[in-house]
Design an enzyme around this catalytic site. Structure first.
Site, PDB file in Angstrom:
ATOM      1  N   CYS A 112       0.758  -1.310   0.197  1.00 36.69           N
ATOM      2  CA  CYS A 112      -0.161   0.083   0.082  1.00 36.69           C
ATOM      3  C   CYS A 112       0.713   1.165   0.141  1.00 36.69           C
ATOM      4  O   CYS A 112       0.357   2.195  -0.221  1.00 36.69           O
ATOM      5  CB  CYS A 112      -0.925  -0.036   1.288  1.00 36.69           C
ATOM      6  SG  CYS A 112      -1.875  -1.602   1.416  1.00 36.69           S
ATOM      7  N   HIS A 250      -3.544   6.934   2.156  1.00 29.64           N
ATOM      8  CA  HIS A 250      -3.967   5.507   1.569  1.00 29.64           C
ATOM      9  C   HIS A 250      -5.200   5.230   2.271  1.00 29.64           C
ATOM     10  O   HIS A 250      -5.554   5.589   3.351  1.00 29.64           O
ATOM     11  CB  HIS A 250      -2.783   4.478   1.899  1.00 29.64           C
ATOM     12  CG  HIS A 250      -3.441   3.127   1.848  1.00 29.64           C
ATOM     13  ND1 HIS A 250      -3.795   2.508   0.755  1.00 29.64           N
ATOM     14  CD2 HIS A 250      -3.397   2.158   2.738  1.00 29.64           C
ATOM     15  CE1 HIS A 250      -4.227   1.227   0.853  1.00 29.64           C
ATOM     16  NE2 HIS A 250      -3.907   1.090   2.019  1.00 29.64           N
ATOM     17  N   ASN A 280     -10.220  -0.642  -0.077  1.00 28.28           N
ATOM     18  CA  ASN A 280      -8.858  -0.722  -0.011  1.00 28.28           C
ATOM     19  C   ASN A 280      -8.251  -1.024  -1.370  1.00 28.28           C
ATOM     20  O   ASN A 280      -8.258  -2.355  -1.521  1.00 28.28           O
ATOM     21  CB  ASN A 280      -8.218  -1.133   1.102  1.00 28.28           C
ATOM     22  CG  ASN A 280      -6.631  -1.347   1.343  1.00 28.28           C
ATOM     23  OD1 ASN A 280      -6.026  -0.766   0.468  1.00 28.28           O
ATOM     24  ND2 ASN A 280      -6.395  -1.449   2.574  1.00 28.28           N
TER      25      ASN A 280
HETATM   26  O1  UT7 Z   1      -3.978  -1.490   3.336  1.00 22.13           O
HETATM   27  C1  UT7 Z   1      -3.143  -2.177   4.302  1.00 22.13           C
HETATM   28  C2  UT7 Z   1      -3.413  -1.413   5.810  1.00 22.13           C
HETATM   29  N1  UT7 Z   1      -4.379  -2.221   6.197  1.00 22.13           N
HETATM   30  C3  UT7 Z   1      -4.963  -1.415   7.205  1.00 22.13           C
HETATM   31  O2  UT7 Z   1      -4.685  -0.426   7.570  1.00 22.13           O
HETATM   32  C4  UT7 Z   1      -6.119  -2.363   7.972  1.00 22.13           C
HETATM   33  C5  UT7 Z   1      -5.958  -1.902   9.357  1.00 22.13           C
HETATM   34  N2  UT7 Z   1      -7.059  -2.553  10.150  1.00 22.13           N
HETATM   35  C6  UT7 Z   1      -8.405  -2.391  10.121  1.00 22.13           C
HETATM   36  O3  UT7 Z   1      -8.884  -1.371   9.411  1.00 22.13           O
HETATM   37  C7  UT7 Z   1      -9.392  -3.233  11.219  1.00 22.13           C
HETATM   38  O4  UT7 Z   1      -8.352  -3.785  11.992  1.00 22.13           O
HETATM   39  C8  UT7 Z   1     -10.246  -3.960  10.217  1.00 22.13           C
HETATM   40  C9  UT7 Z   1     -11.205  -3.321   9.692  1.00 22.13           C
HETATM   41  C10 UT7 Z   1      -9.713  -5.049   9.603  1.00 22.13           C
HETATM   42  C11 UT7 Z   1     -10.961  -4.867  11.350  1.00 22.13           C
HETATM   43  O5  UT7 Z   1     -11.903  -4.011  12.479  1.00 22.13           O
HETATM   44  P1  UT7 Z   1     -11.834  -4.294  13.739  1.00 22.13           P
HETATM   45  O6  UT7 Z   1     -12.739  -2.980  14.591  1.00 22.13           O
HETATM   46  O7  UT7 Z   1     -10.527  -4.327  14.524  1.00 22.13           O
HETATM   47  O8  UT7 Z   1     -12.545  -5.781  14.139  1.00 22.13           O
HETATM   48  P2  UT7 Z   1     -11.946  -6.880  14.668  1.00 22.13           P
HETATM   49  O9  UT7 Z   1     -10.944  -7.636  13.795  1.00 22.13           O
HETATM   50  O10 UT7 Z   1     -11.479  -6.539  16.050  1.00 22.13           O
HETATM   51  O11 UT7 Z   1     -13.345  -7.903  14.832  1.00 22.13           O
HETATM   52  C12 UT7 Z   1     -14.292  -7.620  15.628  1.00 22.13           C
HETATM   53  C13 UT7 Z   1     -15.373  -8.695  15.320  1.00 22.13           C
HETATM   54  C14 UT7 Z   1     -14.993 -10.089  15.600  1.00 22.13           C
HETATM   55  O12 UT7 Z   1     -16.030 -10.840  16.477  1.00 22.13           O
HETATM   56  P3  UT7 Z   1     -15.790 -11.146  17.808  1.00 22.13           P
HETATM   57  O13 UT7 Z   1     -14.537 -12.027  17.976  1.00 22.13           O
HETATM   58  O14 UT7 Z   1     -15.930  -9.844  18.567  1.00 22.13           O
HETATM   59  O15 UT7 Z   1     -16.924 -11.812  18.050  1.00 22.13           O
HETATM   60  C15 UT7 Z   1     -14.827 -10.422  14.151  1.00 22.13           C
HETATM   61  O16 UT7 Z   1     -14.937 -12.091  13.939  1.00 22.13           O
HETATM   62  O17 UT7 Z   1     -15.992  -8.366  14.092  1.00 22.13           O
HETATM   63  C16 UT7 Z   1     -15.828  -9.806  13.511  1.00 22.13           C
HETATM   64  N3  UT7 Z   1     -15.661  -9.602  11.967  1.00 22.13           N
HETATM   65  C17 UT7 Z   1     -16.880  -9.406  11.161  1.00 22.13           C
HETATM   66  N4  UT7 Z   1     -18.185  -9.436  11.403  1.00 22.13           N
HETATM   67  C18 UT7 Z   1     -18.967  -8.957  10.318  1.00 22.13           C
HETATM   68  C19 UT7 Z   1     -14.597  -9.431  11.311  1.00 22.13           C
HETATM   69  N5  UT7 Z   1     -14.963  -9.248  10.063  1.00 22.13           N
HETATM   70  C20 UT7 Z   1     -16.473  -9.245   9.946  1.00 22.13           C
HETATM   71  C21 UT7 Z   1     -17.167  -8.871   8.957  1.00 22.13           C
HETATM   72  N6  UT7 Z   1     -18.560  -8.991   9.067  1.00 22.13           N
HETATM   73  N7  UT7 Z   1     -16.825  -8.746   7.638  1.00 22.13           N
END
Ligand code: UT7
Length: 325
Positions: A112, A250, A280
């Site tokens: 990225c 980005h 993204n």
């Molecule tokens: O381009 C390269 C650079 N990349 C980035 O900068 C990405 C950086 N990271 C992020 O933007 C975020 O960490 C994410 C968008 C990837 C994830 O968001 P989050 O708020 O950190 O969510 P999480 O991974 O902590 O997941 C929270 C919950 C989990 O469920 P439990 O364990 O709390 O029950 C996940 O299983 O959300 C669940 N989950 C989803 N639920 C519905 C994860 N993906 C999904 C989904 N739909 N697509």
């Protein structure tokens, strides 16, 4: 002519659009979750266009915008983590498609941050090797690399390409930039290659060709990096945020950009965002945004713009631009 300016911009996005609601029909997710956690509403997805095709379309638009012929291009740099092939480079395929027969062409792998790295490398080569015109392209076909059964990653990414023509000029365009890598964190985002497999391998390692990401770790890295990178280019050029017309980050997550605006005590309106439409698109996100802003006549001659990228590697970097056209 000792300086380097951006003389033209272009972009390409596949016409096929997949909304969050459409994704919720194939995996367990919802528009509510995706939009509230990321700011994404939809993404453009390839229906067969590979990276070189999208890169070439963006390049053709940038050449037309710059009013430069492909045979006048001396250098083509494609930033991508989803090349058509391991070899040849996507840049060589682009060279063939657009008929830029007088150029040297190669790819940059910085995910990225690739477009920021590409600008830095191209500018240096133009200054040291006497190249007059270069194409720097960020192009990605992430839909072929994501695991469509992994809801934590497949909802985030989209396909597309953006390109700029760089030209030598008496005016200052690319004012200053920096690139940095933190390779010790390389496992945070991976798309692995071929297995090491031959008659001589005893303990075979099975690799995954699908994108894997530790979202929480990358989120922490991204929030600190975006703020530090912006401050670094400002400090190095004795500027403050009032001197800057736009920041083009980005496009990874609206929450990362909101955090940066709050931390920098600046209106979020200073940040250009189009993640809602594209998701993204990795190395393509910054040049797509730049091209879109140009088309909407948001940027004008003399504007100061900061481009800031972060991603797999882990890598990051920023560029300060004087818009010169
Ligand atoms: O381009 C390269 C650079 N990349 C980035 O900068 C990405 C950086 N990271 C992020 O933007 C975020 O960490 C994410 C968008 C990837 C994830 O968001 P989050 O708020 O950190 O969510 P999480 O991974 O902590 O997941 C929270 C919950 C989990 O469920 P439990 O364990 O709390 O029950 C996940 O299983 O959300 C669940 N989950 C989803 N639920 C519905 C994860 N993906 C999904 C989904 N739909 N697509």
């Amino acid at each position: 002519m000792k300086e380097v300016i951006i003389g033209g911009v272009g972009k390409y996005a596949p016409s096929k659009i997949i909304t969050n609601d459409q994704l919720s029909e194939i995996i367990e997710t919802s528009d509510e979750w995706i939009y509230s956690r990321t700011g994404i509403k939809q993404r453009h997805v390839s229906i067969g266009e590979d990276t070189s095709y999208m890169a070439s379309e963006a390049a053709k638009m940038a050449l037309e915008n710059a009013n430069i012929r492909s045979i006048d291009i001396d250098l083509i740099v494609v930033a991508t983590c989803t090349p058509d092939m391991y070899t040849p480079s996507t840049a060589c395929i682009v060279q063939s498609i657009i008929g830029a027969n007088n150029s040297v062409a190669f790819d940059i792998s910085a995910a990225c941050s690739g477009f920021i790295y590409g600008l830095d490398v191209a500018k240096s080569l133009m200054k040291s090797n006497g190249y007059n015109n270069a194409l720097v392209i960020g192009a990605e076909n992430l839909s072929k690399s994501v695991d469509w059964e992994d809801r934590s990653t497949c909802v985030l990414f989209g396909d597309g390409a953006g390109a700029v023509v760089l030209s030598k000029s008496d005016n200052v365009g690319l004012i200053s930039s920096f690139c940095k890598s933190e390779g010790e964190k390389y496992k945070c985002i991976t798309i692995e290659g071929n297995d090491v497999d031959s008659p001589f391998v005893e303990n075979k390692v099975i690799k995954s060709s699908k994108l894997k990401m530790n979202g929480n770790e990358v989120f922490k890295f991204a929030t600190s990096t975006i703020v530090n990178s912006i401050n670094k280019v400002l400090n190095e050029n004795n500027l403050n945020l009032d001197d800057i017309d736009y920041i083009i980050p980005h496009q990874a997550n609206v929450r990362i950009i909101d955090y940066a605006a709050k931390k920098l005590k600046v209106s979020v309106d200073k940040f250009y965002m189009n993640i809602e439409e594209y998701g993204n698109t990795s190395a393509a996100s910054i040049p797509i945004a730049l091209s879109e802003m140009w088309k909407k006549k948001l940027i004008k001659k003399g504007n100061k713009i900061i481009l800031v990228g972060f991603g797999a590697g882990l890598t990051y970097g920023a560029t300060l631009i004087n818009w010169a056209i």
